[in-house]
Design a protein around this motif. Structure first.
Motif, short mmCIF file in Angstrom:
data_model
loop_
_atom_site.label_atom_id
_atom_site.label_comp_id
_atom_site.label_asym_id
_atom_site.label_seq_id
_atom_site.Cartn_x
_atom_site.Cartn_y
_atom_site.Cartn_z
N UNK A 105 1.01 -1.25 -0.24
CA UNK A 105 0.08 -0.10 0.45
C UNK A 105 0.83 0.64 0.01
N UNK A 106 2.16 1.67 0.85
CA UNK A 106 2.62 2.88 0.80
C UNK A 106 3.19 2.53 -0.17
N UNK A 107 3.73 1.95 -1.70
CA UNK A 107 3.91 1.82 -2.70
C UNK A 107 2.89 2.72 -3.92
N UNK A 108 1.42 2.30 -2.66
CA UNK A 108 0.92 2.38 -4.45
C UNK A 108 -0.37 2.31 -4.65
N UNK A 109 0.27 -0.11 -4.05
CA UNK A 109 -0.79 -1.21 -4.87
C UNK A 109 -2.16 -0.94 -4.61
N UNK A 110 -2.95 -0.60 -5.33
CA UNK A 110 -4.47 -0.94 -4.93
C UNK A 110 -5.09 -2.63 -4.66
N UNK A 111 -4.73 -3.00 -5.86
CA UNK A 111 -5.37 -4.37 -5.95
C UNK A 111 -4.13 -5.04 -5.24
N UNK A 112 -4.37 -5.80 -4.66
CA UNK A 112 -3.71 -6.76 -3.34
C UNK A 112 -4.73 -8.36 -2.75
N UNK A 113 -3.97 -9.04 -2.89
CA UNK A 113 -4.11 -10.52 -2.97
C UNK A 113 -3.13 -11.16 -2.04
#
Length: 307
Positions: A202-210
């Motif tokens: 999230x800190x790197x800007x990833x929105x979709x995480x599994x």
């Protein structure tokens, strides 16, 4: 969001936040909410290893035409994602240089993109340079078996491409991921480690995480079984959960014994049983070698749960 412990009833899809359970796969939506009533109710990810040494199918799909044929078969059987891997994670496997991994996977990704433009392609790698090249070749999803521990730049690659990032729990370095580890409370420790991976992504800007609990990676057979039975506790992280138990050693040991496990080719029914429990507990992506059998089992399971 609190999830009832050890739920045996179907989840309600609208109970899960759409911004986290509807994945944006580079502009294409993938519904990963537990409790969906359509078809098998979960997304099925077909395994396509383009390696000479994977434990189940090593060497079978090294040729591009063989890989494309296998992908076509899995898509026709119900796979919604094809997961392409160029480095084995089996016990004793050696890490592969990025150049060699790219030589294996990029021609396959390019061919699959041309042949099946509507298919979602995942690349199973922990190396940012391989991930970036695969995305440029047409892949949609990144699958990191180290959960960003090996190279946090994987998150930056995913964010820049607006691609989902699968974060698997493991310990140790590549080449040593399956070595036995010590856990006081495996579910709690896996959950805490995955929470840290999510925070980094999230800190790197990833929105979709599994999230992926990493069944078979440094856990005992008993710990693997416990993790499957406690998947719902991991859903408190508010992210879709991928389970991958297909033909793994815990299935073989459970069907036989740790000293005399059932051979890999005889682990289908055991894999289906474990998968069914995991889906009932809330897994919404299933990674498998056996797409047809898995899809059929899940379709009947889902229709029964929603009867």
């Amino acid at each position: 969001m609190p999830i009832p412990a050890h739920s045996t009833a179907p989840f309600a899809p609208n109970a899960f936040p759409a911004d986290r359970f509807m994945l944006n796969c580079r502009g294409r939506s993938l519904d990963c909410r537990p409790g969906r009533e359509d078809g098998p109710g979960v997304q099925v990810m077909g395994i396509l290893n383009v390696t000479p040494d994977s434990f189940s199918d090593g060497g079978e799909f090294l040729a591009v035409e063989d890989a494309v044929s296998r992908a076509a078969e899995m898509l026709s059987e119900g796979a919604s994602i094809i997961d392409v891997g160029g480095e084995s994670t089996r016990p004793g496997a050696e890490p592969v240089p990025p150049e060699d991994e790219m030589d294996r996977v990029l021609p396959v990704v390019e061919a699959l993109t041309d042949e099946f433009p509507d298919a979602l392609l995942s690349i199973d790698t922990y190396k940012p340079e391989v991930a970036r090249a695969a995305l440029d070749a047409g892949a949609h999803i990144l699958n990191d078996v180290t959960g960003l521990r090996h190279d946090p730049a994987m998150a930056e690659v995913a964010a820049a491409a607006d691609a989902p990032l699968i974060l698997m729990h493991s310990k140790g370095a590549p080449g040593d991921l399956t070595a036995p580890r010590e856990y006081a409370d495996v579910t709690a420790e896996v959950r805490d480690a995955l929470a840290q991976s999510i925070e980094a992504a999230e800190a790197a800007g990833v929105d979709s995480i599994v999230i992926d609990p990493g069944f078979g990676f440094g856990k005992s057979h008993a710990e693997n079984r416990r993790l499957i039975n406690e998947i719902d506790e991991l859903l408190t992280l508010d992210r879709p959960l991928l389970m991958g138990v297909s033909r793994k050693s815990t299935i073989g040991a459970t069907l036989g014994s740790p000293d005399n496990p059932a051979p890999v080719e005889d682990r289908l029914f055991g894999s289906l049983g474990a998968t069914a429990v995991g889906v009932i507990r809330g897994a919404s992506i299933v990674r498998t070698h056996d797409v047809a059998a898995t899809t059929e089992m899940l379709t009947v399971l889902n229709s029964t749960l929603h009867a």
